[in-house]
Design an enzyme around this catalytic site. Structure first.
Site, PDB file in Angstrom:
ATOM      1  N   MET A  33    -103.620 -31.475  -0.348  1.00 16.35           N
ATOM      2  CA  MET A  33    -102.831 -31.290   0.539  1.00 16.35           C
ATOM      3  C   MET A  33    -102.397 -32.517   1.297  1.00 16.35           C
ATOM      4  O   MET A  33    -101.984 -32.598   2.331  1.00 16.35           O
ATOM      5  CB  MET A  33    -103.430 -30.209   1.543  1.00 16.35           C
ATOM      6  N   GLY A  34    -103.056 -33.777   0.827  1.00 19.58           N
ATOM      7  CA  GLY A  34    -102.852 -35.022   1.272  1.00 19.58           C
ATOM      8  C   GLY A  34    -103.632 -35.259   2.258  1.00 19.58           C
ATOM      9  O   GLY A  34    -104.713 -34.933   2.341  1.00 19.58           O
ATOM     10  N   LEU A  36    -105.494 -37.987   2.366  1.00 20.24           N
ATOM     11  CA  LEU A  36    -106.657 -38.215   1.375  1.00 20.24           C
ATOM     12  C   LEU A  36    -107.571 -38.884   2.145  1.00 20.24           C
ATOM     13  O   LEU A  36    -107.435 -39.829   2.943  1.00 20.24           O
ATOM     14  CB  LEU A  36    -106.159 -38.912   0.126  1.00 20.24           C
ATOM     15  N   HIS A  40    -111.413 -36.931  -1.903  1.00 14.81           N
ATOM     16  CA  HIS A  40    -109.963 -36.931  -2.715  1.00 14.81           C
ATOM     17  C   HIS A  40    -110.283 -38.074  -3.734  1.00 14.81           C
ATOM     18  O   HIS A  40    -109.920 -37.756  -4.863  1.00 14.81           O
ATOM     19  CB  HIS A  40    -108.882 -36.932  -2.119  1.00 14.81           C
ATOM     20  N   GLN A 152    -116.363 -29.349  -4.908  1.00 12.88           N
ATOM     21  CA  GLN A 152    -117.233 -28.239  -4.596  1.00 12.88           C
ATOM     22  C   GLN A 152    -117.272 -27.726  -3.409  1.00 12.88           C
ATOM     23  O   GLN A 152    -117.898 -26.907  -3.021  1.00 12.88           O
ATOM     24  CB  GLN A 152    -118.477 -28.464  -5.546  1.00 12.88           C
ATOM     25  N   LYS A 153    -117.024 -28.564  -2.479  1.00 14.68           N
ATOM     26  CA  LYS A 153    -116.907 -28.119  -1.032  1.00 14.68           C
ATOM     27  C   LYS A 153    -116.535 -26.865  -0.714  1.00 14.68           C
ATOM     28  O   LYS A 153    -116.922 -26.197   0.105  1.00 14.68           O
ATOM     29  CB  LYS A 153    -116.492 -29.250  -0.326  1.00 14.68           C
ATOM     30  N   SER A 190    -110.374 -33.506   5.568  1.00 18.86           N
ATOM     31  CA  SER A 190    -109.500 -33.921   6.500  1.00 18.86           C
ATOM     32  C   SER A 190    -109.322 -33.256   7.893  1.00 18.86           C
ATOM     33  O   SER A 190    -109.079 -33.913   8.660  1.00 18.86           O
ATOM     34  CB  SER A 190    -107.990 -33.550   5.743  1.00 18.86           C
TER      35      SER A 190
END
Ligand code: PAF
Length: 299
Positions: A33-34, A36, A40, A152-153, A190
């Protein structure tokens, strides 16, 4: 010097770009979803190591946000994201508009994931995984990758996506990427930027509490029955510790690796049935809802 990735906003255009490569090249998709961060970028690095073409999607997906959640305020930082992606060698960015992804909003077609979507995060975010399901299926259909990488978070999200791939016969290999943490143990997200300076100092306690619980589980796994404490008691103590530190715990649960309920209140007996256990937690700290998990291998 690294090349900037090509950016596409239209479905047809990115499909035309990928079409000539399909027969001969491996395509990896990293859905995001950006906004970053290093977590990411690690997904992109994993993708680079496994594929010829790495596509990163950047789309703040409205269907996975509930009423009153942070869809409007979710940080949108496309230019910075593209610069970061150039640094790790991503080849293509897909950044569609809402209209491009959802010609009709809300989309009348749904992708429902059954009971697994009702557990854990699904209890307080009842429509969240329906939104994740439809957007991930759409991205899989548009990009048609050979592999897709997920962190995996978001343990429950990953389990749901594996289920979708199995049940809808997507010919896509799902790769789980390990959680990336700050030096003090906080899992990168984020949403960490919603934390005030004081909250940021408290935030690593979530991970520390999971670690303490994991040590207790390993310890109890080796003890005789008479020394066992019920799992519920251990969990209650951890929840209280977190709530006293300033968190508002949404859930703290122990599950089997497939997120099935565990069958015994006794840790030693539970480990006899399972090769590992997973401790999963979500807790609000100020404006931020923090997620974390820890896989505890059988000692
Ligand atoms: O994990 C995320 O960032 C999102 O849920 C995903 C998988 C990109 C779908 O919007």
């Amino acid at each position: 010097m690294t090349n900037s990735p090509k950016i596409y906003h239209q479905i047809k255009e990115i499909q035309q770009e990928l079409l000539p490569n399909r027969a001969t090249k491996t395509i990896a998709l990293v859905p995001t979803m950006g906004n970053l961060h290093e977590g990411h970028l690690e997904l992109v690095k994993l993708a680079k190591a496994r594929a010829d073409i790495v596509v990163v999607s950047i789309f703040v997906n409205p269907t996975q946000f509930g009423v009153g959640e942070d869809f409007d305020s979710y940080p949108r930082t496309l230019d910075e994201d593209v610069a970061k992606l150039a640094g790790v060698g991503a080849d293509v960015v897909f950044a569609p508009s809402i209209d491009e992804m959802y010609p009709v909003m809300p989309p009348p077609t749904q992708v429902l994931s059954g009971d697994i979507a009702k557990l854990l995060c699904g209890k307080s975010r009842p429509t969240h995984f329906d939104g994740v399901g439809i957007v991930v299926c759409k991205l899989f259909n548009i990009i048609a990758p050979n592999i897709a990488i997920f962190g995996q978070k978001d343990y429950q999200q990953l389990a749901i996506i594996k289920q979708i791939v199995r049940d809808l016969s997507y010919p896509i290999e799902i790769i789980a990427a390990p959680i990336i943490r700050a030096d003090d143990g906080l899992a990168l997200s984020s949403r960490n930027q919603y934390l005030t300076a004081d909250e940021r100092k408290i935030a690593p306690k979530l991970q520390q509490e999971l670690q303490k619980l994991a040590e207790q589980l390993k310890d109890l796994a080796l003890k005789t029955d008479s020394l066992q404490k019920p799992l519920t008691e251990l969990i209650e103590v951890s929840k209280n510790n977190l709530n006293q530190a300033g968190f508002l715990v949404d859930y703290l649960e122990i599950k089997s690796p497939s997120l099935a309920p565990i069958t015994s209140e006794n840790v030693a007996a539970t480990f006899q049935n399972e090769s590992a256990l997973v401790i999963l937690a979500a807790a609000k700290l100020g404006r931020a809802r923090l997620l974390d998990n820890l896989v505890v291998e059988k000692p």
